[in-house]
Write an enzyme that holds these catalytic residues in place. Structure first.
Site, PDB file in Angstrom:
ATOM      1  CB  CYS A 105      -0.979  -0.046   1.171  1.00 30.63           C
ATOM      2  SG  CYS A 105      -2.419   1.039   0.952  1.00 30.63           S
ATOM      3  CG  HIS A 163      -3.816  -3.577   3.580  1.00 27.45           C
ATOM      4  ND1 HIS A 163      -2.669  -3.157   4.212  1.00 27.45           N
ATOM      5  CD2 HIS A 163      -4.329  -2.476   2.963  1.00 27.45           C
ATOM      6  CE1 HIS A 163      -2.502  -1.859   4.001  1.00 27.45           C
ATOM      7  NE2 HIS A 163      -3.493  -1.426   3.240  1.00 27.45           N
TER       8      HIS A 163
END
Length: 491
Positions: free
Chosen positions: A338, A435
């Site tokens: 991310c 994630h």
């Protein structure tokens, strides 16, 4: 319908774990249970399943864990107000799963009362579908300077008429003072909402604190509902607060592969790495500020962050960019997740000031990609496979920005058949937005195999599920569950 609110004498007293354990305990009795937290402040967020309109939302990770404890999918009503800190004084405001702007701390205190109607509406929705709603407070109700307009503790409890049980943490000491002190500073109406107290995190012979419990009961008039021992299985659950990262990492002897994660100042979703902590072939650790990244690391992972540009500057201020460059020269591997993926590129631009002041900064230049922080936040659950091994994973995306460039022609993964992420030509540098990458055993095993380590082959969800059952059993044995049930209105 029955409801109970667990409040605490402070942050990190174990409220989230106790709520999860009680959710599982009552779910195991055949009840339909729902978790609820009116207001959460955390950069650890989870993505909910799409609603009837096909839109996903975000809630605190703790409420997603508690939903798992209830054996039900997480929904935005379980945490209708989420604050995600972006600076020391400002936070992104998420209402029912969607971003509603950035609020400064001082202004939010004045405006939060307007959110009470939203909070109550979500709570009543959950009540309508459940036999029992277990509510988690935030911080402590004894922070009386925050009482005006409160929606997180007594302000909610009184508006919704939900009885409260107050938790004290004996592991940090002064638990008698914490509970009795709360009784002393609360006004009469708030004090009257509390029907009992619980002691958490006790180590040793519980009889040694019998007099202490009696003293609390005598001074407060609240019922003693029990004392939980130190819950070792809580280590298998995702942590709510980044404060746990400040504690010394456990180091294992004879472990083969070393993986290091720098503790960024706005680190987000750090539970991504929980599965690595449990791997017997991995020496995993977070590296605190002021400490160099280990020179013998096999893999450095740049984690997610709530403020990519600010944390990129923080990383450089720590000298970690120099450590990462030296690590790469030695042949080490780097993975960005991310915001960490965005940092690996050549440039990060924030033309609209999404994270604060508009601007841009050069990235670490380890991937030939560029990121623009703009557009609507991406929120979605994902399933896919690693491009190199076809090993399956399941996770979620939660980010603002798009990343493009030549290295995306070598995707690190594929999601629903589409390329995702990027890799360097030699395959040693990679990044992606997913994630939960390590949660599924198959993908984790493939990544560790590239480093020369084997995996225990356990899915993280399975590990968490077993831990929740064991915690529920301990709470059943040490808490006065019939009294808790009466207070909640079940009997």
């Amino acid at each position: 319908m029955a409801a109970l609110m667990i409040q605490g004498c402070g942050s990190d007293v174990g409220k989230s774990v106790l709520v999860a354990g009680l959710c599982r305990l009552f779910a195991n009795r055949g009840l339909t249970v729902r978790p609820f937290k009116p207001q959460n402040m955390s950069n650890n967020a989870a993505v909910t399943a799409p609603d009837a309109e096909g839109r996903s939302g975000e809630i605190g990770r703790a409420q997603a864990l508690q939903a798992l404890a209830c054996r039900t999918p997480p929904t935005v009503d379980m945490n209708p107000v989420l604050l995600k800190p972006q600076s020391d004084t400002g936070a992104q405001l998420v209402v029912r799963g969607r971003v509603e702007g950035v609020w400064q701390a001082a202004g939010y205190q004045d405006r939060k009362a307007a959110l009470l109607d939203v909070v109550l509406d979500s709570f009543h929705r959950l009540q309508a579908e459940a036999d029992l709603v277990i509510v988690e407070g935030a911080g402590s109700p004894a922070e009386t300077n925050l009482r005006a307009g409160d929606i997180a503790n007594m302000g909610f409890a009184r508006a919704a008429d939900v009885p409260v049980v107050l938790v004290g943490d004996i592991d940090r000491g002064h638990v008698i003072a914490a509970l009795v002190g709360a009784h002393a500073v609360l006004d009469e109406g708030d004090r009257g909402m509390i029907q009992g107290f619980l002691i958490n995190k006790f180590r040793g012979d519980p009889s040694l604190f019998n007099e202490g419990r009696a003293e609390i009961e005598r001074r407060t008039g609240w019922a003693d509902l029990g004392m939980a021992p130190w819950l070792a299985d809580a280590r298998s659950l995702p942590a709510e607060d980044a404060v746990v990262l400040d504690r010394a990492a456990e180091r294992g002897a004879g472990r083969r592969v070393r993986i290091a994660v720098p503790m960024l100042s706005r680190i987000a979703n750090f539970d991504d790495f929980d599965p690595l902590r449990h791997e017997p072939g991995v020496d995993f650790g977070f590296v605190p500020p002021g400490t160099a990244l280990p020179g013998d690391a096999d893999l450095i992972i740049l984690p997610g962050t709530k403020a990519t540009l600010a944390d990129l500057a923080f990383l450089r201020a720590q000298g970690w960019d120099v450590d990462i460059a030296a690590h790469v020269r030695r042949g080490g591997r780097v993975l960005g997740v991310c915001g960490g993926y965005q940092m690996l590129g050549r440039t990060i631009r924030d033309p609209d000031g999404v994270e604060g002041v508009a601007g841009s900064a050069p990235g670490l230049g380890l991937l030939d990609v560029e990121t623009v922080l703009a557009g609507e936040k991406t929120l979605r659950q994902t399933t896919g496979a690693l491009a190199a091994s076809d090993a399956a994973f399941a996770g979620y995306e939660i980010h603002i920005g798009q990343t493009d460039g030549p290295d995306t022609s070598r995707p690190f993964a594929r999601i629903e058949g589409r390329p995702h992420g990027a890799m360097s030509a030699d395959g040693r540098i990679a990044g992606l937005y997913v994630h939960g990458l390590f949660d599924q055993a198959e993908a984790r095993a493939a990544i560790l195999a590239d480093l020369g380590a084997s995996s225990d082959g356990v899915d993280q969800t399975e590990r968490i599920d077993r831990a929740l059952d064991r915690i529920a059993e301990v709470l059943e044995a040490h808490f006065d569950i019939p009294a808790v049930s009466r207070i909640a209105g079940l009997t």
